[in-house]
Design a protein around this motif. Structure first.
Motif, PDB file in Angstrom:
ATOM      1  N   CYS A   1       1.533  -5.006  -5.549  1.00  0.00           N
ATOM      2  CA  CYS A   1       2.177  -3.680  -5.554  1.00  0.00           C
ATOM      3  C   CYS A   1       3.256  -3.606  -4.486  1.00  0.00           C
ATOM      4  CB  CYS A   1       1.154  -2.590  -5.273  1.00  0.00           C
ATOM      5  SG  CYS A   1      -0.293  -2.651  -6.309  1.00  0.00           S
TER       6      CYS A   1
ATOM      7  N   GLY B   1       1.753  -3.976 -14.820  1.00  0.00           N
ATOM      8  CA  GLY B   1       1.386  -2.615 -14.425  1.00  0.00           C
ATOM      9  C   GLY B   1       2.031  -1.522 -15.267  1.00  0.00           C
TER      10      GLY B   1
ATOM     11  N   GLN C   1       2.895   3.985  -2.928  1.00  0.00           N
ATOM     12  CA  GLN C   1       2.390   4.878  -3.971  1.00  0.00           C
ATOM     13  C   GLN C   1       1.560   4.098  -5.006  1.00  0.00           C
ATOM     14  OE1 GLN C   1       5.377   6.621  -6.508  1.00  0.00           O
ATOM     15  NE2 GLN C   1       4.254   8.537  -6.681  1.00  0.00           N
ATOM     16  N   ALA C   2       2.071   2.952  -5.452  1.00  0.00           N
ATOM     17  CA  ALA C   2       1.364   2.183  -6.474  1.00  0.00           C
ATOM     18  C   ALA C   2       0.099   1.540  -5.898  1.00  0.00           C
ATOM     19  CB  ALA C   2       2.290   1.124  -7.074  1.00  0.00           C
TER      20      ALA C   2
ATOM     21  N   GLN D   1      10.816   6.453  -2.647  1.00  0.00           N
ATOM     22  CA  GLN D   1      11.227   5.054  -2.832  1.00  0.00           C
ATOM     23  C   GLN D   1      12.747   4.879  -2.777  1.00  0.00           C
ATOM     24  OE1 GLN D   1       9.109   6.724  -4.729  1.00  0.00           O
ATOM     25  NE2 GLN D   1       7.205   5.577  -4.848  1.00  0.00           N
TER      26      GLN D   1
ATOM     27  N   GLU E   1      -0.385   2.225   8.167  1.00  0.00           N
ATOM     28  CA  GLU E   1      -1.193   2.504   6.974  1.00  0.00           C
ATOM     29  C   GLU E   1      -2.685   2.192   7.141  1.00  0.00           C
ATOM     30  OE1 GLU E   1       1.173   0.305   4.185  1.00  0.00           O
ATOM     31  OE2 GLU E   1       2.497   1.997   3.829  1.00  0.00           O
TER      32      GLU E   1
ATOM     33  N   PHE F   1       0.830  -1.208   0.000  1.00  0.00           N
ATOM     34  CA  PHE F   1       0.000   0.000   0.000  1.00  0.00           C
ATOM     35  C   PHE F   1       0.864   1.256   0.000  1.00  0.00           C
ATOM     36  CE2 PHE F   1      -3.711   2.610   1.148  1.00  0.00           C
ATOM     37  CZ  PHE F   1      -4.641   2.020   0.308  1.00  0.00           C
TER      38      PHE F   1
ATOM     39  N   TRP G   1      14.720   1.915  -0.972  1.00  0.00           N
ATOM     40  CA  TRP G   1      14.794   0.555  -1.542  1.00  0.00           C
ATOM     41  C   TRP G   1      15.191   0.580  -3.005  1.00  0.00           C
ATOM     42  CZ3 TRP G   1      11.512  -0.449  -5.602  1.00  0.00           C
ATOM     43  CH2 TRP G   1      10.324   0.297  -5.696  1.00  0.00           C
TER      44      TRP G   1
ATOM     45  N   HIS H   1      10.058  -5.070  -5.217  1.00  0.00           N
ATOM     46  CA  HIS H   1      10.399  -5.967  -6.327  1.00  0.00           C
ATOM     47  C   HIS H   1      10.819  -7.371  -5.901  1.00  0.00           C
ATOM     48  CE1 HIS H   1      11.578  -2.122  -8.800  1.00  0.00           C
ATOM     49  NE2 HIS H   1      10.321  -2.137  -8.403  1.00  0.00           N
TER      50      HIS H   1
ATOM     51  N   GLN I   1       0.400   1.223 -16.916  1.00  0.00           N
ATOM     52  CA  GLN I   1      -0.818   1.995 -17.187  1.00  0.00           C
ATOM     53  C   GLN I   1      -0.606   3.102 -18.205  1.00  0.00           C
ATOM     54  OE1 GLN I   1       1.085   2.203 -14.469  1.00  0.00           O
ATOM     55  NE2 GLN I   1       1.686   4.362 -14.532  1.00  0.00           N
TER      56      GLN I   1
ATOM     57  N   GLU J   1       2.641  -5.351 -10.586  1.00  0.00           N
ATOM     58  CA  GLU J   1       3.407  -4.126 -10.836  1.00  0.00           C
ATOM     59  C   GLU J   1       4.769  -4.499 -11.423  1.00  0.00           C
ATOM     60  OE1 GLU J   1       3.379  -1.148 -11.408  1.00  0.00           O
ATOM     61  OE2 GLU J   1       1.332  -0.716 -10.842  1.00  0.00           O
ATOM     62  N   LYS J   2       5.302  -3.595 -12.211  1.00  0.00           N
ATOM     63  CA  LYS J   2       6.591  -3.825 -12.839  1.00  0.00           C
ATOM     64  C   LYS J   2       7.711  -3.684 -11.809  1.00  0.00           C
ATOM     65  CE  LYS J   2       8.342  -0.354 -12.617  1.00  0.00           C
ATOM     66  NZ  LYS J   2       8.699   0.667 -11.590  1.00  0.00           N
TER      67      LYS J   2
ATOM     68  N   HIS K   1       7.908  -9.901  -5.734  1.00  0.00           N
ATOM     69  CA  HIS K   1       6.914 -10.065  -6.806  1.00  0.00           C
ATOM     70  C   HIS K   1       6.763 -11.516  -7.262  1.00  0.00           C
ATOM     71  CE1 HIS K   1       6.744  -5.595  -8.287  1.00  0.00           C
ATOM     72  NE2 HIS K   1       6.505  -5.724  -7.008  1.00  0.00           N
TER      73      HIS K   1
HETATM   74  N1  LIG Z   1       3.314   1.548 -12.759  1.00  0.00           N
HETATM   75  C1  LIG Z   1       3.932   2.611 -12.289  1.00  0.00           C
HETATM   76  O1  LIG Z   1       3.969   3.681 -12.909  1.00  0.00           O
HETATM   77  C2  LIG Z   1       4.608   2.528 -10.961  1.00  0.00           C
HETATM   78  C3  LIG Z   1       4.929   3.686 -10.245  1.00  0.00           C
HETATM   79  C4  LIG Z   1       5.500   3.545  -8.984  1.00  0.00           C
HETATM   80  C5  LIG Z   1       5.793   2.284  -8.486  1.00  0.00           C
HETATM   81  N2  LIG Z   1       5.516   1.191  -9.230  1.00  0.00           N
HETATM   82  C6  LIG Z   1       5.827  -0.164  -8.760  1.00  0.00           C
HETATM   83  O2  LIG Z   1       4.958  -0.482  -7.688  1.00  0.00           O
HETATM   84  C7  LIG Z   1       5.622  -1.291  -6.720  1.00  0.00           C
HETATM   85  C8  LIG Z   1       5.591  -0.606  -5.380  1.00  0.00           C
HETATM   86  O3  LIG Z   1       6.221   0.667  -5.504  1.00  0.00           O
HETATM   87  P1  LIG Z   1       5.728   1.929  -4.661  1.00  0.00           P
HETATM   88  O4  LIG Z   1       6.183   3.141  -5.387  1.00  0.00           O
HETATM   89  O5  LIG Z   1       4.307   1.785  -4.323  1.00  0.00           O
HETATM   90  O6  LIG Z   1       6.614   1.752  -3.372  1.00  0.00           O
HETATM   91  P2  LIG Z   1       6.474   2.482  -1.963  1.00  0.00           P
HETATM   92  O7  LIG Z   1       7.849   2.683  -1.447  1.00  0.00           O
HETATM   93  O8  LIG Z   1       5.587   3.692  -2.087  1.00  0.00           O
HETATM   94  O9  LIG Z   1       5.700   1.426  -1.091  1.00  0.00           O
HETATM   95  C9  LIG Z   1       5.959   0.048  -1.207  1.00  0.00           C
HETATM   96  C10 LIG Z   1       5.744  -0.609   0.115  1.00  0.00           C
HETATM   97  O10 LIG Z   1       6.783  -0.220   0.967  1.00  0.00           O
HETATM   98  C11 LIG Z   1       6.249   0.127   2.221  1.00  0.00           C
HETATM   99  N3  LIG Z   1       7.050   1.229   2.756  1.00  0.00           N
HETATM  100  C12 LIG Z   1       7.093   2.492   2.297  1.00  0.00           C
HETATM  101  N4  LIG Z   1       7.971   3.210   3.046  1.00  0.00           N
HETATM  102  C13 LIG Z   1       8.461   2.360   3.966  1.00  0.00           C
HETATM  103  C14 LIG Z   1       9.408   2.496   5.009  1.00  0.00           C
HETATM  104  N5  LIG Z   1      10.013   3.653   5.249  1.00  0.00           N
HETATM  105  N6  LIG Z   1       9.686   1.389   5.750  1.00  0.00           N
HETATM  106  C15 LIG Z   1       9.101   0.203   5.506  1.00  0.00           C
HETATM  107  N7  LIG Z   1       8.193   0.020   4.530  1.00  0.00           N
HETATM  108  C16 LIG Z   1       7.876   1.085   3.792  1.00  0.00           C
HETATM  109  C17 LIG Z   1       4.830   0.556   1.980  1.00  0.00           C
HETATM  110  O11 LIG Z   1       4.064   0.195   3.095  1.00  0.00           O
HETATM  111  C18 LIG Z   1       4.429  -0.232   0.782  1.00  0.00           C
HETATM  112  O12 LIG Z   1       3.762  -1.423   1.131  1.00  0.00           O
HETATM  113  C19 LIG Z   1       7.023  -1.501  -7.294  1.00  0.00           C
HETATM  114  O13 LIG Z   1       7.035  -2.644  -8.043  1.00  0.00           O
HETATM  115  C20 LIG Z   1       7.225  -0.293  -8.183  1.00  0.00           C
HETATM  116  O14 LIG Z   1       8.193  -0.506  -9.179  1.00  0.00           O
HETATM  117  C21 LIG Z   1       4.900   1.295 -10.439  1.00  0.00           C
END
Ligand SMILES: NC(=O)c1ccc[n+]([C@@H]2O[C@H](COP(=O)([O-])OP(=O)(O)OC[C@H]3O[C@@H](n4cnc5c(N)ncnc54)[C@H](O)[C@@H]3O)[C@@H](O)[C@H]2O)c1
Length: 357
Positions: A80, A130, A19-20, A171, A47, A17, A174, A83, A132, A103-104, A86
């Motif tokens: 989501c 993913g 950004q994606a 992000q 969250e 949960f 990671w 990586h 979009q 998600e990619k 996945h």
């Molecule tokens: N299709 C797209 O355009 C697009 C855009 C962004 C991300 N993504 C993909 O979506 C997937 C998730 O990416 P995202 O951007 O949602 O990642 P994110 O960092 O926003 O969140 C991912 C997860 O990490 C956890 N998290 C966030 N900050 C944390 C912290 N400080 N400590 C511990 N956990 C934490 C969150 O709870 C969440 O479940 C990846 O595969 C990414 O490549 C796709």
């Protein structure tokens, strides 16, 4: 035969949960006859309030992915998470018969790619990737212009993707690592490479070469991989492709397409075509009025809605799934792993090195 009953609600679980995941939740909520039935969060305490606000107060939140799958009845999983989970999460959901949006990137290694493909095929489920951004605006317009033949036969396609994964990126913690982010291509370069697969649909890639480098700016010093990679693709029919993944640029997010063919060219939102409509100036460009891709550095749920509508139509009525179907994404990952090996070794690589045995 449709994969799901068109009249029954589609019961969706969301894993991750960030950004994606939030965008997926917003887009699922915008769909007719879809219910979010569970969310897996890496940080449930942190969250839970946001999940309740976005998905509904009664949606159960889990701190364990498998426990969510065991507890709630669902038809579909949106993956989501980060990586490195996945492949494992996809295989787990597929083995329970769930259809999937992944998600990619789909995975981080060729071995995982083969395992995921086997799991999806063995289970007979439908899977989608993913991407979009191909389902609306500038990139959909570009792909459609190629499909309609306005550029004729493409002999040169350059897809360039620029982003800046500095410490200001949420992000970053990671994405900067090889273990989770993977590489420049795995983290973001898969987007322009998938665009290449779409504009060069049906053509086979014979060989790839690649060079990588990195910025000397301190903003990107923590990135564990070389963030800039330029890949050259030689197609079997002689056409040339170039895919740039530059994740250490300081300018705003920017996506650049240059397509040149036997009937015209398309550069970003300008097209020159000799067969589109009569009466155009043979020395001029025509502007394509379409939503720019350059606001996609900061994703919002509305960008996902057109892709989600197509996923639902595919599940419920067998409508074709263009642009981001699993098989296309699987082929793109095969090319991606060849590109990363070419960058690592400095030698040309045939993507056919990455075929399941
Ligand atoms: N299709 C797209 O355009 C697009 C855009 C962004 C991300 N993504 C993909 O979506 C997937 C998730 O990416 P995202 O951007 O949602 O990642 P994110 O960092 O926003 O969140 C991912 C997860 O990490 C956890 N998290 C966030 N900050 C944390 C912290 N400080 N400590 C511990 N956990 C934490 C969150 O709870 C969440 O479940 C990846 O595969 C990414 O490549 C796709």
């Amino acid at each position: 035969m449709p994969a799901t009953d068109p009249n029954a609600p589609l019961r969706v679980t969301i894993a991750g949960f960030g950004q994606a995941g939030r965008c997926h939740a917003g887009a699922w909520k915008a769909m007719d006859n879809v219910e979010i039935v569970g969310v897996y969060s890496l940080r449930p305490d942190h969250e839970a309030a946001d999940i309740a606000a976005l998905c509904g107060p009664d949606v159960p939140v889990f701190g364990d992915y498998r426990q969510m799958l065991d507890t709630v009845d669902s038809d579909f999983a949106s993956i989501c998470t980060l990586h490195d989970t996945h492949a494992d999460y996809v295989i787990e959901a597929a083995s329970r018969g769930l259809h999937l949006l992944i998600e990619k990137p789909i995975c981080l290694t060729p071995e995982e790619l083969f395992a995921v493909r086997k799991a999806v095929k063995d289970a007979g489920i439908r899977a989608f990737a993913g991407f979009q951004e191909f389902h609306y605006g500038q990139l959909e317009t570009t792909i459609d212009a190629v499909k309609k033949g306005y550029l004729g036969d493409l002999h040169l396609a350059q897809i360039e993707y620029y982003n800046g994964i500095g410490v200001w990126t949420p992000q970053h913690w990671w994405a900067k690592t090889k273990a989770i982010g993977g590489s420049s291509m795995l983290f973001c370069g898969c987007h322009p490479l998938m665009m290449m697969m779409n504009v060069m649909e049906g053509r086979r890639i014979a060989e790839v070469t690649a060079l990588d480098t990195h910025s000397s700016s301190h903003h990107f010093a923590a990135l564990e991989y070389k963030a800039t990679q330029v890949n050259l693709l030689r197609f079997e029919d002689g056409a040339i492709g170039q895919v740039t993944s530059c994740l250490d640029s300081l300018h705003p997010y920017y996506w650049r397409n240059t397509l040149v063919g036997s009937q015209g060219s398309l550069i970003d939102t300008r097209i020159h075509s000799r067969n589109m409509v009569a009466g155009l100036d043979t020395k001029g460009w025509s502007d394509l009025a379409t939503r720019s891709i350059n606001d996609a550095g900061d994703i919002k749920y509305d960008m996902f809605v057109p892709m989600f509508e197509r996923i639902l139509a595919n599940l419920r009525t067998d409508a074709p799934m263009p642009y981001s179907d699993f098989d296309r994404a699987w082929e793109m990952h095969r090319i991606l792993f060849a590109c990363d090996e070419a960058a690592r070794t400095g030698k040309p690589v045939s993507p056919d090195a990455y075929l399941p045995t």
